[in-house]
Design a protein around this motif. Structure first.
Motif, PDB file in Angstrom:
ATOM      1  N   GLY A  29       0.810  -1.211   0.000  1.00 62.99           N
ATOM      2  CA  GLY A  29       0.000   0.000   0.000  1.00 62.99           C
ATOM      3  C   GLY A  29       0.843   1.261   0.000  1.00 62.99           C
ATOM      4  N   SER A  30       1.946   1.258   0.792  1.00 59.18           N
ATOM      5  CA  SER A  30       2.810   2.439   0.840  1.00 59.18           C
ATOM      6  C   SER A  30       3.512   2.675  -0.490  1.00 59.18           C
ATOM      7  N   VAL A  31       3.968   1.597  -1.141  1.00 56.32           N
ATOM      8  CA  VAL A  31       4.637   1.760  -2.432  1.00 56.32           C
ATOM      9  C   VAL A  31       3.642   2.189  -3.499  1.00 56.32           C
ATOM     10  N   LEU A  32       2.405   1.682  -3.420  1.00 53.81           N
ATOM     11  CA  LEU A  32       1.395   2.077  -4.395  1.00 53.81           C
ATOM     12  C   LEU A  32       1.073   3.567  -4.278  1.00 53.81           C
ATOM     13  N   GLN A  33       1.121   4.106  -3.066  1.00 53.68           N
ATOM     14  CA  GLN A  33       0.914   5.544  -2.897  1.00 53.68           C
ATOM     15  C   GLN A  33       2.048   6.344  -3.530  1.00 53.68           C
ATOM     16  N   LEU A  34       3.264   5.811  -3.483  1.00 53.29           N
ATOM     17  CA  LEU A  34       4.388   6.492  -4.133  1.00 53.29           C
ATOM     18  C   LEU A  34       4.215   6.507  -5.649  1.00 53.29           C
ATOM     19  N   VAL A  35       3.648   5.435  -6.198  1.00 57.97           N
ATOM     20  CA  VAL A  35       3.422   5.391  -7.644  1.00 57.97           C
ATOM     21  C   VAL A  35       2.384   6.421  -8.039  1.00 57.97           C
ATOM     22  N   GLY A  36       1.307   6.557  -7.215  1.00 56.13           N
ATOM     23  CA  GLY A  36       0.258   7.507  -7.538  1.00 56.13           C
ATOM     24  C   GLY A  36      -0.400   7.170  -8.866  1.00 56.13           C
ATOM     25  N   ARG A  37      -0.720   8.194  -9.638  1.00 52.65           N
ATOM     26  CA  ARG A  37      -1.325   7.958 -10.942  1.00 52.65           C
ATOM     27  C   ARG A  37      -0.291   7.422 -11.914  1.00 52.65           C
ATOM     28  N   VAL A  38       0.890   8.034 -11.963  1.00 58.69           N
ATOM     29  CA  VAL A  38       1.981   7.571 -12.820  1.00 58.69           C
ATOM     30  C   VAL A  38       3.279   8.148 -12.259  1.00 58.69           C
ATOM     31  N   GLU A  39       4.354   7.366 -12.316  1.00 56.33           N
ATOM     32  CA  GLU A  39       5.640   7.809 -11.778  1.00 56.33           C
ATOM     33  C   GLU A  39       6.759   7.012 -12.410  1.00 56.33           C
ATOM     34  N   ARG A  40       7.940   7.611 -12.444  1.00 56.95           N
ATOM     35  CA  ARG A  40       9.108   6.894 -12.951  1.00 56.95           C
ATOM     36  C   ARG A  40       9.601   5.903 -11.916  1.00 56.95           C
ATOM     37  N   ILE A  41      10.158   4.791 -12.408  1.00 59.88           N
ATOM     38  CA  ILE A  41      10.578   3.733 -11.491  1.00 59.88           C
ATOM     39  C   ILE A  41      11.689   4.216 -10.569  1.00 59.88           C
ATOM     40  N   ASP A  42      12.680   4.917 -11.112  1.00 60.55           N
ATOM     41  CA  ASP A  42      13.781   5.364 -10.269  1.00 60.55           C
ATOM     42  C   ASP A  42      13.318   6.357  -9.209  1.00 60.55           C
ATOM     43  N   GLN A  43      12.279   7.143  -9.504  1.00 58.15           N
ATOM     44  CA  GLN A  43      11.764   8.070  -8.503  1.00 58.15           C
ATOM     45  C   GLN A  43      11.080   7.324  -7.367  1.00 58.15           C
ATOM     46  N   VAL A  44      10.373   6.236  -7.709  1.00 59.43           N
ATOM     47  CA  VAL A  44       9.747   5.426  -6.659  1.00 59.43           C
ATOM     48  C   VAL A  44      10.815   4.796  -5.770  1.00 59.43           C
ATOM     49  N   LEU A  45      11.875   4.270  -6.373  1.00 61.31           N
ATOM     50  CA  LEU A  45      12.950   3.645  -5.600  1.00 61.31           C
ATOM     51  C   LEU A  45      13.644   4.665  -4.712  1.00 61.31           C
ATOM     52  N   ALA A  46      13.802   5.891  -5.213  1.00 58.80           N
ATOM     53  CA  ALA A  46      14.508   6.911  -4.435  1.00 58.80           C
ATOM     54  C   ALA A  46      13.671   7.399  -3.249  1.00 58.80           C
ATOM     55  N   ARG A  47      12.354   7.439  -3.410  1.00 51.92           N
ATOM     56  CA  ARG A  47      11.494   7.965  -2.348  1.00 51.92           C
ATOM     57  C   ARG A  47      11.061   6.901  -1.348  1.00 51.92           C
ATOM     58  N   SER A  48      11.243   5.641  -1.696  1.00 49.82           N
ATOM     59  CA  SER A  48      10.794   4.570  -0.806  1.00 49.82           C
ATOM     60  C   SER A  48      11.747   4.426   0.379  1.00 49.82           C
ATOM     61  N   LYS A  49      11.173   4.135   1.536  1.00 46.88           N
ATOM     62  CA  LYS A  49      11.960   3.916   2.755  1.00 46.88           C
ATOM     63  C   LYS A  49      12.283   2.444   2.986  1.00 46.88           C
ATOM     64  N   LEU A  50      11.889   1.589   2.051  1.00 47.31           N
ATOM     65  CA  LEU A  50      12.115   0.150   2.222  1.00 47.31           C
ATOM     66  C   LEU A  50      13.462  -0.304   1.691  1.00 47.31           C
ATOM     67  N   LEU A  82       7.210  -3.870  -5.881  1.00 42.01           N
ATOM     68  CA  LEU A  82       6.699  -3.462  -7.191  1.00 42.01           C
ATOM     69  C   LEU A  82       6.360  -4.677  -8.053  1.00 42.01           C
ATOM     70  N   LEU A  83       7.196  -5.694  -8.005  1.00 44.19           N
ATOM     71  CA  LEU A  83       6.919  -6.907  -8.770  1.00 44.19           C
ATOM     72  C   LEU A  83       5.661  -7.600  -8.247  1.00 44.19           C
ATOM     73  N   ALA A  84       5.484  -7.582  -6.928  1.00 40.21           N
ATOM     74  CA  ALA A  84       4.269  -8.176  -6.357  1.00 40.21           C
ATOM     75  C   ALA A  84       3.025  -7.395  -6.782  1.00 40.21           C
ATOM     76  N   LEU A  85       3.123  -6.059  -6.802  1.00 43.05           N
ATOM     77  CA  LEU A  85       1.997  -5.241  -7.261  1.00 43.05           C
ATOM     78  C   LEU A  85       1.702  -5.489  -8.735  1.00 43.05           C
ATOM     79  N   ARG A  86       2.778  -5.690  -9.513  1.00 47.72           N
ATOM     80  CA  ARG A  86       2.584  -5.993 -10.940  1.00 47.72           C
ATOM     81  C   ARG A  86       1.885  -7.334 -11.114  1.00 47.72           C
ATOM     82  N   ALA A  87       2.269  -8.323 -10.299  1.00 50.01           N
ATOM     83  CA  ALA A  87       1.657  -9.652 -10.397  1.00 50.01           C
ATOM     84  C   ALA A  87       0.189  -9.618  -9.991  1.00 50.01           C
TER      85      ALA A  87
END
Length: 453
Positions: free
Chosen positions: A35-56, A65-70
Motif C-alpha cells: 500500500g505504501s509503495v502504491l501511494q508512491l506510484v500515484g497515478r503515474v511515476e518513474r521507477i527510479d523516482q519510486v525507488l529513491a522515495r521509498s523507505k524500504l 513493485l513486482l508483487a503489485l505488478r503480479a
C-alpha cells in the motif's frame, strides 16, 4: 547496492509505471508495504523516482513493485510529453498481458463505448428483445468478459476493464429481465419504448362470426304440428321377494385416466417448477458448490476459485463458501508459487540471475509458506550482493518453515554473518553440523568463528 538498469517485469529505471484505473485495492488485499509503495506510484511515476522515495530500500521496493505488478495493481506506462503528437498505436494495446491482440482490441473498444450504449446494445441485442434473448445474450457475454475466466493469468489493466464491462452487462441483464425495472427504463427512454412496440408481434385478427350468429341470418322453417299419442297404460306391479329387487340404474363409469397425458402434465409441471427463479437459483448454487468441492479434491484450484467466486457473487452471505473461496485462492497461489520456483531454477541454469530473482520474489509474495522459494531468494540475493536484511528475513523464514534442511541453516548462518550477528550465525552453523556432522562448509564456518586469528 544500486538497482539494475532494467528490472524484468517492470522495465528500465527511467520508464514509467502507473496505477490501474478504477483499482479496487480492498479486493487485492494489499499488504502495508504494498500500500505504501502504491501511494508512491500515484497515478503515474518513474521507477527510479519510486525507488529513491521509498523507505524500504531498493531491493525490497523492487520486490514489492513486482508483487503489485503480479496482482494487477500497476502496469508499465507510456508518457507522452505535452505538445507532442499522440502515438498512432494505442498504449493499452502495447501492454504485455496474457491476451491475444484481437481480444485486447475488443475489450478496449467495448469499454470506451459503454457510456454511449443502452442496455440492449450492451448485450448486443435489438431494442425490444424478449427476456429469453436477454438471458442467452448475457450468458454468452459472461463467458467472454467475466474476469474469472482468465484467473491465474496476467491481465494487467485489462482486469479492471473487464470488471467494468461485466458490471455493465449485469446491470443491463437485471433491468431487462425484471418487468417493473424494464418498464421504468423504457419510460425513461421513449425511443427504446417506441422501438419495442414496433418490434412487438401484431395482435391476432378478429375471429369469424360464431355459429349462432350465422343461424340468425338463415330463415327459420315453419313449425310442424304433430299429434301427440296417448300415454302408455301403466304396467301392473310384479311380485317380488324383497322391497328393492329391481336394481337402480347404474351410472356410467368414468373413463380411465390417460397415462400418457398424465405423464406429460407431470413433466410440464416439473419443468415449470425448475424455471422458478428461486428454485433455479438454489439448484445452480448447489451445483456450483458441489463442483467447486470436487475441484478442490482433485487439485484443480483455478476451477474451484471460479465456481466459489460465482457462488459468492450470487449469495454473498454464505459463510461456508467464503471460507472455501479463501482456501481455493491460497491453493492456487501456492500452486502458482511452485511454478514460479521451477521457472526461476530454469532461468538460473541459463545464467539469467536477475530473472530468476524476480521469479523467486514473486513466489515468495504468492505463498509465504513456501520454504524453497524463501531459501532460493535468500541465496541468490546473497550471491548478488543485494540487501542483507532482506536476505536474512527470507533465510529465517526458510529455517522456520523447514528447520530440517542443512542448506537452510547454512544460508541463515551466512546472511547472519553479513549483518554482523556472529553469535546467531554460530548457532545456525552448529544446527547445520548437527543435521550433517560431515558437512565441510559447516565445519569450516565453525572453525573460522572459534579461531578469529
Amino acid at each position: 547496492m544500486s538497482a539494475p538498469n532494467t528490472i524484468i517485469g517492470l522495465g528500465a529505471l527511467t520508464d514509467h509505471i502507473a496505477t490501474v484505473p478504477q483499482l479496487d485495492a480492498a479486493r487485492l488485499q494489499l499488504t502495508a508495504e504494498e500500500g505504501s509503495v502504491l501511494q508512491l506510484v500515484g497515478r503515474v511515476e518513474r521507477i527510479d523516482q519510486v525507488l529513491a522515495r521509498s523507505k524500504l530500500g531498493e531491493p525490497r521496493t523492487i520486490a514489492v513493485l513486482l508483487a503489485l505488478r503480479a496482482k494487477g495493481a500497476i502496469v508499465p506506462a507510456r508518457v507522452v510529453p505535452r505538445g507532442a503528437p499522440a502515438p498512432v498505436v494505442d498504449a493499452a494495446m502495447a501492454e504485455q498481458v496474457d491476451l491475444e491482440p484481437e481480444r485486447k482490441k475488443e475489450i478496449i473498444e467495448l469499454e470506451r463505448s459503454l457510456d454511449a450504449m443502452d442496455h440492449f446494445a450492451v448485450l448486443g441485442l435489438k431494442p425490444g428483445a424478449p427476456a429469453s434473448e436477454v438471458k442467452q445474450a448475457y450468458y454468452n457475454a459472461s463467458r467472454r468478459f467475466h474476469p474469472d475466466r482468465y484467473f491465474g493469468k496476467n491481465l494487467g489493466s485489462f482486469r479492471a476493464r473487464m470488471e467494468r464491462i461485466f458490471r455493465r452487462l449485469t446491470d443491463a441483464h437485471n433491468v431487462l429481465m425484471q418487468p417493473d425495472k424494464r418498464e421504468a427504463y423504457l419510460r425513461a427512454n421513449p425511443a427504446l419504448a417506441q422501438a419495442e412496440r414496433a418490434a412487438a408481434p401484431p395482435p391476432p385478427s378478429a375471429p369469424p362470426p360464431s355459429a349462432p350468429a350465422q343461424q340468425l341470418l338463415t330463415p327459420e322453417p315453419p313449425p310442424v304440428h304433430q299429434v301427440s299419442s296417448p300415454p302408455p297404460a301403466p304396467r301392473p306391479p310384479v311380485a317380488s321377494s324383497g322391497p328393492s329387487s329391481i336394481p337402480p340404474p347404474s351410472r356410467p363409469l368414468a373413463p380411465p385416466p390417460d397415462d400418457g397425458a398424465s405423464e406429460a402434465r407431470r413433466a410440464e409441471r416439473q419443468a415449470r417448477l425448475a424455471r422458478h427463479p428461486y428454485l433455479a437459483r438454489t439448484g445452480r448454487l448447489a451445483e456450483l458448490i458441489a463442483r467447486g468441492k470436487a475441484a478442490i479434491a482433485s487439485g484443480d484450484w483455478e476451477r474451484a476459485y471460479h465456481d466459489f467466486h460465482q457462488v459468492q457473487t450470487m449469495d454473498p452471505k454464505n459463510r461456508e463458501v467464503a471460507l472455501l473461496l479463501v482456501k481455493a485462492r491460497r491453493g492456487h497461489d501456492s500452486q502458482r508459487a511452485t511454478i514460479e520456483v521451477a521457472r526461476g531454477r530454469e532461468m538460473e541454469q541459463h545464467g539469467d540471475t536477475h530473472g530468476a530473482m524476480s521469479a523467486y520474489r514473486l513466489a515468495c509474495s504468492l505463498d509465504d509458506q513456501n520454504a524453497e522459494a524463501a531459501w532460493r531468494c535468500a541465496r541468490l540475493g546473497h550471491l548478488l550482493g543485494q540487501d542483507a536484511a532482506e536476505s536474512r528475513g527470507l533465510a529465517q523464514r526458510a529455517v522456520d518453515l523447514d528447520p530440517g534442511k542443512v542448506e537452510h541453516q547454512l544460508m541463515l548462518g551466512k546472511v547472519l554473518l553479513d549483518t554482523g550477528s556472529k553469535k546467531l550465525a554460530k548457532r545456525a552453523f552448529e544446527d547445520a553440523a548437527k543435521l550433517a556432522p560431515d558437512n565441510a562448509e559447516a565445519k569450516a564456518a565453525l572453525k573460522k568463528l572459534r579461531w578469529t586469528f
